[in-house]
Design a protein around this motif. Structure first.
Motif, short mmCIF file in Angstrom:
data_model
loop_
_atom_site.label_atom_id
_atom_site.label_comp_id
_atom_site.label_asym_id
_atom_site.label_seq_id
_atom_site.Cartn_x
_atom_site.Cartn_y
_atom_site.Cartn_z
N CYS A 18 0.85 -1.18 0.00
CA CYS A 18 0.00 0.00 0.00
C CYS A 18 0.89 1.24 0.00
O CYS A 18 1.98 1.24 0.56
N SER A 73 -7.79 13.15 -4.08
CA SER A 73 -7.92 12.40 -2.82
C SER A 73 -8.50 11.01 -3.04
O SER A 73 -8.17 10.08 -2.30
N ALA A 74 -9.37 10.83 -4.04
CA ALA A 74 -9.93 9.50 -4.31
C ALA A 74 -8.83 8.53 -4.72
O ALA A 74 -8.78 7.38 -4.26
N ASN A 128 -6.81 7.60 -1.70
CA ASN A 128 -7.51 6.61 -0.87
C ASN A 128 -7.38 5.21 -1.44
O ASN A 128 -7.15 4.25 -0.71
N SER A 178 -3.80 3.95 -0.96
CA SER A 178 -3.52 3.65 0.45
C SER A 178 -4.20 2.36 0.89
O SER A 178 -3.76 1.71 1.84
N GLU A 179 -5.27 1.97 0.19
CA GLU A 179 -5.95 0.70 0.46
C GLU A 179 -5.31 -0.47 -0.29
O GLU A 179 -5.72 -1.61 -0.14
N LYS A 205 -14.23 -4.33 2.37
CA LYS A 205 -13.30 -3.39 1.71
C LYS A 205 -13.77 -3.10 0.29
O LYS A 205 -13.78 -1.95 -0.15
N VAL A 215 -14.87 0.64 -1.01
CA VAL A 215 -14.17 1.32 -2.11
C VAL A 215 -15.13 1.62 -3.26
O VAL A 215 -15.11 2.72 -3.81
N PRO A 224 -14.68 6.01 -3.07
CA PRO A 224 -13.94 6.69 -4.14
C PRO A 224 -14.40 6.32 -5.55
O PRO A 224 -14.26 7.13 -6.46
#
Length: 138
Positions: free
Chosen positions: A40, A52-53, A56, A59-60, A111, A115, A119
């Motif tokens: 990640c 930012s999407a 995210n 980062s996932e 998850k 998601v 996003p």
């Protein structure tokens, strides 16, 4: 898809249940490894994102649509494993070797839904089947 096809041939599954469950276990393990190939992205001061999407998603640990499809496949395979597992026949030793399909399926599908509805909302990803499987696994 493969499991759904086999489900229509229940006699085959009854005769080959250990093989079927072993294939599901190996499949889930291989797909989990695929998701873990890349680490990640850690969001820090040194990394600049203009979206930012995207930040995210990275980062996932979601780097492409292949990762999302893999998550859904893992969830479906875990569903079929839970459906056909016969816990009464497992010894304590086999339970330690066996994947915790219910836990893995729920974690991955939560998850996936998060998601797709976060996003990636409005990008054409469907969460109906994932939510249905989550309700069954809970």
């Amino acid at each position: 898809m493969y499991c759904h096809t086999l489900h229509q041939r229940k006699q085959w599954i009854k005769k080959n249940k250990p093989t079927f469950l072993k294939c599901l276990q190996e499949g889930v393990r291989y797909l989990m490894r695929m998701l873990q190939v890349r680490n990640c992205v850690k969001l820090s001061d040194g990394v600049v994102f203009h979206d930012s999407a995207t930040a995210n998603l990275l980062s996932e640990g979601i780097f492409s649509d292949t990762h999302l499809l893999t998550m859904m496949y893992i969830g479906e395979m875990c569903f079929w494993a839970v459906k056909y597992e016969d816990c009464s026949m497992d010894t304590a030793e086999r339970k330690e070797e066996r994947l915790q399909f219910r836990d893995i399926g729920m974690q991955i599908l939560h998850k996936y839904v998060s998601v797709c509805e976060g996003p990636l909302h409005g990008q054409g990803w469907n969460t109906e089947n994932a939510k249905e499987i989550l309700n069954i696994l809970q």
